[in-house]
Structure formats: C-alpha cells, structure tokens
Design a protein around this motif. Structure first.
Motif, mmCIF file in Angstrom:
data_model
loop_
_atom_site.group_PDB
_atom_site.id
_atom_site.type_symbol
_atom_site.label_atom_id
_atom_site.label_comp_id
_atom_site.label_asym_id
_atom_site.label_seq_id
_atom_site.Cartn_x
_atom_site.Cartn_y
_atom_site.Cartn_z
ATOM 1 N N MET A 1 38.509 -76.563 32.180
ATOM 2 C CA MET A 1 38.938 -77.559 31.201
ATOM 3 C C MET A 1 38.056 -78.803 31.304
ATOM 4 O O MET A 1 37.744 -79.257 32.402
ATOM 5 N N ALA A 2 37.645 -79.320 30.168
ATOM 6 C CA ALA A 2 36.761 -80.475 30.152
ATOM 7 C C ALA A 2 37.485 -81.733 30.620
ATOM 8 O O ALA A 2 38.700 -81.894 30.427
ATOM 9 N N ASP A 3 36.739 -82.618 31.254
ATOM 10 C CA ASP A 3 37.236 -83.928 31.661
ATOM 11 C C ASP A 3 37.279 -84.796 30.407
ATOM 12 O O ASP A 3 36.247 -85.266 29.922
ATOM 13 N N VAL A 4 38.489 -85.019 29.864
ATOM 14 C CA VAL A 4 38.625 -85.704 28.577
ATOM 15 C C VAL A 4 38.060 -87.120 28.630
ATOM 16 O O VAL A 4 37.408 -87.579 27.677
ATOM 17 N N ALA A 5 38.271 -87.816 29.724
ATOM 18 C CA ALA A 5 37.754 -89.183 29.833
ATOM 19 C C ALA A 5 36.224 -89.191 29.804
ATOM 20 O O ALA A 5 35.601 -90.047 29.157
ATOM 21 N N LEU A 6 35.603 -88.227 30.480
ATOM 22 C CA LEU A 6 34.150 -88.140 30.474
ATOM 23 C C LEU A 6 33.638 -87.747 29.088
ATOM 24 O O LEU A 6 32.646 -88.302 28.597
ATOM 25 N N VAL A 7 34.333 -86.800 28.446
ATOM 26 C CA VAL A 7 33.944 -86.400 27.097
ATOM 27 C C VAL A 7 33.994 -87.598 26.160
ATOM 28 O O VAL A 7 33.065 -87.831 25.377
ATOM 29 N N GLU A 243 26.278 -78.636 32.926
ATOM 30 C CA GLU A 243 27.074 -78.583 31.699
ATOM 31 C C GLU A 243 28.437 -79.214 31.932
ATOM 32 O O GLU A 243 29.114 -78.915 32.925
ATOM 33 N N THR A 244 28.854 -80.072 30.987
ATOM 34 C CA THR A 244 30.175 -80.683 31.101
ATOM 35 C C THR A 244 31.110 -80.262 29.967
ATOM 36 O O THR A 244 32.316 -80.186 30.150
#
Length: 261
Positions: A1-7, A243-244
């Motif tokens: 799952m992607a880090d929403v804050a980083l995205v 890749e993030t």
C-alpha cells in the motif's frame, strides 16, 4: 500500500512544477488544460481519496470543461483518486493507458556527491530558444506540440534549471528540465538526440540536475518513468531510486470507438 502522505507530497510538487496553462478547481479536484500537450497538464487530478461527494455531477462538470476546450477528457489515476471516480470513468468506457512508475530518492545530497560525470554541461535558469528547439527536435514535436510546450514553460512558477549536455563540437546532445518545489526536486523532458544515444550524455544531464537540486536544498527527488521503459528504469535504479507508487490515465473515447473490440 502506498504511503498516502508521501504520495500527496510528490503530487503537490508534480502539479506545481509542470502546471496546466488553464486550471479549474473544485475542492481537491483540479482540471488542467494546456492545449493537448502532455497528459499530465491536460487531465483531471484529484488529491484526496475521500473527496467523492457528488462525484457524478462533478465528473460531468469536468467533462464539460474539456468538451468546450475541444479535447477528450483524461483522468489521471493515482493512489489519491477516489474509487467512485474510477468507477464512473469505467462505466463511461474510458480507455486505460500510460502506466507510469514514480521513483524516489530521499537523499539528494548523496546523489549529488556520487555524481561526477564530466563533459560540457550547460545549466541555465531560463529556457533559451535553442533549448526549446533541441527538446522539440529530439522529441519529434509538431509545431502545435511545441507551442503547447512553450506555453507550459511560460506558466512555470517554481525554480527550474534547463540543462543541456553538448558534444565536443558544441551541438546539443541531451536535454532535461530540473525543477524544485519547496524541498522536492524532479526532472522531466529528458531527451537525447537519437544519433548521440548510449554515449553518456543523458547521465551527464541527470547528474548536473542532482547537483543543482542538492545545492538548492532538496530533501527528496522523484522521477516519473513509463512502465515499459526498462532502460530508463535501470538507469534511475542504478542511482538508488526506488518505486513508491504508480499512476495511469483513463481517457474518454470518441463516440465511434465506443463499444468496439
């Protein structure tokens, strides 16, 4: 799952450094229109996965903006795009295309320290006509696409560097644009003359961009690369990028294409 804050941090920078020439906003929904040049600057971008209230009406509003501008509606789908919006695009038969990997490096100073390529690299604060011409020629832009590219450059507000690596004869061989939004840096429009590929010119421009970003105080560096561009991915990963998250596009099909195989 992607880090929403980083995205969100990267998406804020991405939207800022490569602006739309015309923009309309409804909450976290951002409609960008730029004469059809590049999908990033001609798409609906949404920055909050929970911002899906009244999605059908808002989707129709955005669609109308593109229709009046004379372009098909494009939705850029990231981890921040609300699922109901993706479902609406699917229900309307939008075609999926353009998967892109977002690669990050969280130590630009280390990138710069490891960057020692030589060669004649020119770094300018503004885009010269020669730079614009080189990018257009290397990219195969039409006259209309070159006009769109020029318009986006004219709309840029963030600090940027226009980097050119030259041959021994002084001709441009590879170009890119580096940009810095607060402490987040990136590069785009990375292009090389076909006759000069595999000679290290792209690496020279990248390493000049890394040094420029580190000198400007960057604390994060991101690069978008198409999922099917294995050579570029290998180059960036050789510098330690990881890749993030990924994004792709959904595009409205002309009426004649809907329902066909």
């Amino acid at each position: 799952m992607a880090d929403v804050a980083l995205v969100r941090r990267i998406e804020d920078a991405q939207l800022s450094v490569w602006p739309g020439v015309r923009t309309a906003i409804d909450g976290s929904w951002i409609v960008r229109i730029s004469g059809g040049h590049t999908n990033r600057a001609n798409s609906l971008n949404i920055l909050d996965p929970a911002d899906a209230d009244d999605a059908e009406r808002r989707f129709g509003w955005a669609s109308g903006l593109y229709r009046r501008a004379g372009f098909p509606m494009v939705v850029r789908v990231t981890p921040l795009t609300p699922e109901p919006v993706v479902a609406i695009a699917d229900a309307r038969g939008f075609a999926r295309f353009g998967e892109t990997l977002m690669l990050v490096h969280d130590d630009p100073a280390a990138l710069a320290a490891a960057s020692a390529s030589g060669g004649a690299v020119e770094v300018r604060e503004t885009a010269s006509e020669a730079f614009i011409d080189a990018v257009a020629r290397f990219s195969g832009y039409s006259q209309a696409a070159t006009g769109g590219f020029r318009a986006i450059l004219g709309a840029m507000a963030d600090e940027a560097a226009f980097v050119t690596a030259r041959t021994q004869a002084g001709a441009p061989a590879s170009c890119l644009i580096a940009a810095l939004h607060r402490d987040v840096a990136t590069v785009f429009a990375v292009v090389t003359d076909r006759k000069e590929r595999r000679r290290g010119y792209a690496r020279q421009t990248l390493e000049a961009a890394y040094r420029w970003a580190a000198d400007g105080g960057a604390r994060l560096f991101w690069i978008g690369v198409e999922a099917d561009n294995a050579p570029a991915q290998a180059l960036y990963r050789s510098y330690g990028f990881r890749e993030t998250y990924r994004y792709h596009y959904r595009r409205a099909l002309p009426p004649a294409e809907k329902g066909t195989g």
